[in-house]
Motif scaffolding. Structure first.
Motif, short mmCIF file in Angstrom:
data_model
loop_
_atom_site.label_atom_id
_atom_site.label_comp_id
_atom_site.label_asym_id
_atom_site.label_seq_id
_atom_site.Cartn_x
_atom_site.Cartn_y
_atom_site.Cartn_z
N ARG A 123 0.86 -1.20 0.00
CA ARG A 123 0.00 0.00 0.00
C ARG A 123 0.88 1.23 0.00
N ARG A 176 -3.91 0.58 -2.77
CA ARG A 176 -3.34 -0.77 -2.74
C ARG A 176 -2.53 -0.95 -4.02
N GLN A 205 -8.20 3.33 -2.23
CA GLN A 205 -9.05 2.69 -1.22
C GLN A 205 -9.69 3.68 -0.28
#
Length: 179
Positions: free
Chosen positions: A81, A131, A149
């Protein structure tokens, strides 16, 4: 058809004698204003980047590039991430701090853990977390693509940009003359 811009005609610019294509690219990109971001990954690790861009709205993808030899390249390659912090004019010192190599870039910086050790910096106009969906070497850089996200921030104030080797700020043009 000839369009007059009201400016005198100029000769096409030429590269200095002996300039290689890398020099030409650097000279040209100095004339391109780019938004300034700080990219962070778990570790924590982070760096200043002007290569951030959107890739797709459906799915929501973003990307950035990082020199493959950069001190943070290993941390970026291991990360699943990343967070992108869009900086405002008031964040110039933060941009400078994350651009320096060989120092603790997080020293004195206020940040929150967004989960799994992902640092999200405080006091920035906007941020997003993504991500990693792709990380590959392209030339002498790493291309990293991620699916958005989450995100946040007040999204207020003038943007910090990098132009001609220095930080600057973007201002809206109040009127444009017709061509």
């Amino acid at each position: 058809m000839t369009v007059s811009t009201g400016r005198p005609a100029t000769e096409p610019a030429t590269a200095p004698t002996g300039a290689d294509n890398g020099d030409i690219l650097r000279r040209t990109l100095r004339r391109h204003a780019a938004g300034v971001t700080v990219i962070t990954v778990p570790g924590p690790a982070g760096f200043t980047a002007t290569s951030f861009t959107s890739v797709s709205l459906d799915p929501p993808l973003v990307s950035f590039y990082l020199g493959a030899a950069a001190s943070t390249a290993g941390a970026v390659q291991r990360a699943d991430r990343f967070a992108v912090h869009v900086l405002g004019a008031h964040n110039a010192a933060l941009a400078g701090q994350f651009a320096r190599s060989g120092t603790d870039r997080f020293s004195g910086v206020s940040w929150q853990d967004a989960g799994d050790g992902l640092p999200v910096l405080d006091g920035v106009p906007a941020w997003l977390a993504a991500r990693v969906t792709r990380c590959e070497q392209v030339g002498d850089h790493l291309l990293v693509i991620g699916e958005v996200q989450s995100g946040g921030g007040p999204a207020e104030g003038p943007a910090l940009v990098h132009h001609d080797g220095a930080f600057a700020t973007a201002v809206s043009l109040t009127s444009l003359t017709a061509m």
